[in-house]
Design a protein around this motif. Structure first.
Motif, short mmCIF file in Angstrom:
data_model
loop_
_atom_site.label_atom_id
_atom_site.label_comp_id
_atom_site.label_asym_id
_atom_site.label_seq_id
_atom_site.Cartn_x
_atom_site.Cartn_y
_atom_site.Cartn_z
N LYS A 128 57.20 48.07 13.68
CA LYS A 128 56.20 49.18 14.43
C LYS A 128 55.89 50.37 13.47
N GLU A 129 56.81 50.70 12.56
CA GLU A 129 56.32 51.62 11.53
C GLU A 129 55.28 50.95 10.75
N GLN A 130 55.64 49.82 10.40
CA GLN A 130 54.88 49.08 9.21
C GLN A 130 53.29 48.92 10.10
N ILE A 131 53.41 48.39 11.12
CA ILE A 131 52.01 48.29 12.12
C ILE A 131 51.26 49.48 12.05
N ASN A 132 51.81 50.78 12.37
CA ASN A 132 51.43 51.88 12.36
C ASN A 132 50.69 52.30 11.01
N LEU A 133 51.39 51.94 9.86
CA LEU A 133 50.85 52.38 8.58
C LEU A 133 49.57 51.25 8.43
N PHE A 134 49.78 50.12 8.60
CA PHE A 134 48.55 49.19 8.44
C PHE A 134 47.38 49.88 9.33
N GLU A 135 47.59 50.07 10.72
CA GLU A 135 46.50 50.47 11.33
C GLU A 135 46.02 51.87 10.86
N SER A 136 46.57 52.66 10.45
CA SER A 136 46.23 54.00 10.06
C SER A 136 45.49 53.71 8.77
N ILE A 137 45.96 53.20 7.59
CA ILE A 137 44.93 52.93 6.55
C ILE A 137 43.74 52.15 6.72
N SER A 138 43.75 51.30 7.78
CA SER A 138 42.49 50.50 8.09
C SER A 138 41.44 51.56 8.57
N LYS A 139 41.75 52.41 9.18
CA LYS A 139 40.99 53.73 9.67
C LYS A 139 40.68 54.52 8.59
N GLU A 140 41.48 54.70 7.61
CA GLU A 140 41.06 55.78 6.67
C GLU A 140 40.72 55.38 5.23
N THR A 141 40.36 54.02 5.15
CA THR A 141 39.94 53.48 3.63
C THR A 141 38.79 52.57 4.00
N ASN A 142 38.04 52.45 2.88
CA ASN A 142 37.02 51.42 2.81
C ASN A 142 37.23 50.54 1.84
#
Length: 172
Positions: A128-142
């Motif tokens: 879940k921690e890793q999934i949150n990291l993935f979801e967070s970076i996908s919103k914050e980077t291009n």
């Protein structure tokens, strides 16, 4: 008088040189977010790999052994890709998160009867921690390479998490 002129001219600094030095060491917020993502993802992956290796040795449940093998392979691949991307962006990954070590000690100390439950709970939290990291970076980077990494590995993380939850429900 000549000595004073020489000393004062030696102390003058070139403004172009100073601005180049400052620019070389400036980091943007985007770069800091990406560096945090690389470090945090690598640390979580290392923890998941270690937990998976412990489960392969300690669990007597065939389903858990197989899932932990699959998880170790997937996380090792992810860790290699994250390390490769981090190196390209000159980010050095060091292990700075001691909380994952506590999880490992708890797992090692778990008795045979409670091991599977402790393992599945700990792994679910890490995934879940890793999934949150993935979801967070996908919103914050291009950054295309980071997004490609996320798009490749995020569905696999969800699949492993669902499989662990299924096995956990069967144990209850």
């Amino acid at each position: 008088m000549i000595i004073i002129a020489c000393i004062s001219s030696c102390k003058k600094t070139n403004p172009i040189e100073n601005s180049l030095k400052n620019e070389a060491f400036l980091k943007t917020e985007k770069e800091e977010i990406e560096a945090f993502f690389f470090i945090a993802t690598a640390n979580v992956s290392k923890s998941i790999i270690s937990k998976s290796q412990i489960a392969q040795q300690k669990s007597s449940d065939f389903a858990i052994q197989e899932l932990s093998r699959k998880t170790e392979i997937e996380q090792t691949e992810l860790l290699q890709e994250v390390s490769k991307l981090a190196n390209k962006k000159l980010v050095i990954i060091t292990e700075i998160n001691a909380t994952h070590k506590r999880d490992l000690y708890d797992l090692i100390d778990a008795g045979m009867i409670s091991f599977n439950k402790v393992y599945l709970t700990s792994m679910a939290e890490s995934l879940k921690e890793q999934i949150n990291l993935f979801e967070s970076i996908s919103k914050e980077t291009n950054d295309k390479e980071i997004l490609k990494l996320v798009l490749h590995h995020l569905p696999e993380q969800y699949q492993i998490l669902r499989e662990m939850q299924r096995i956990n429900n069967e144990i209850i």
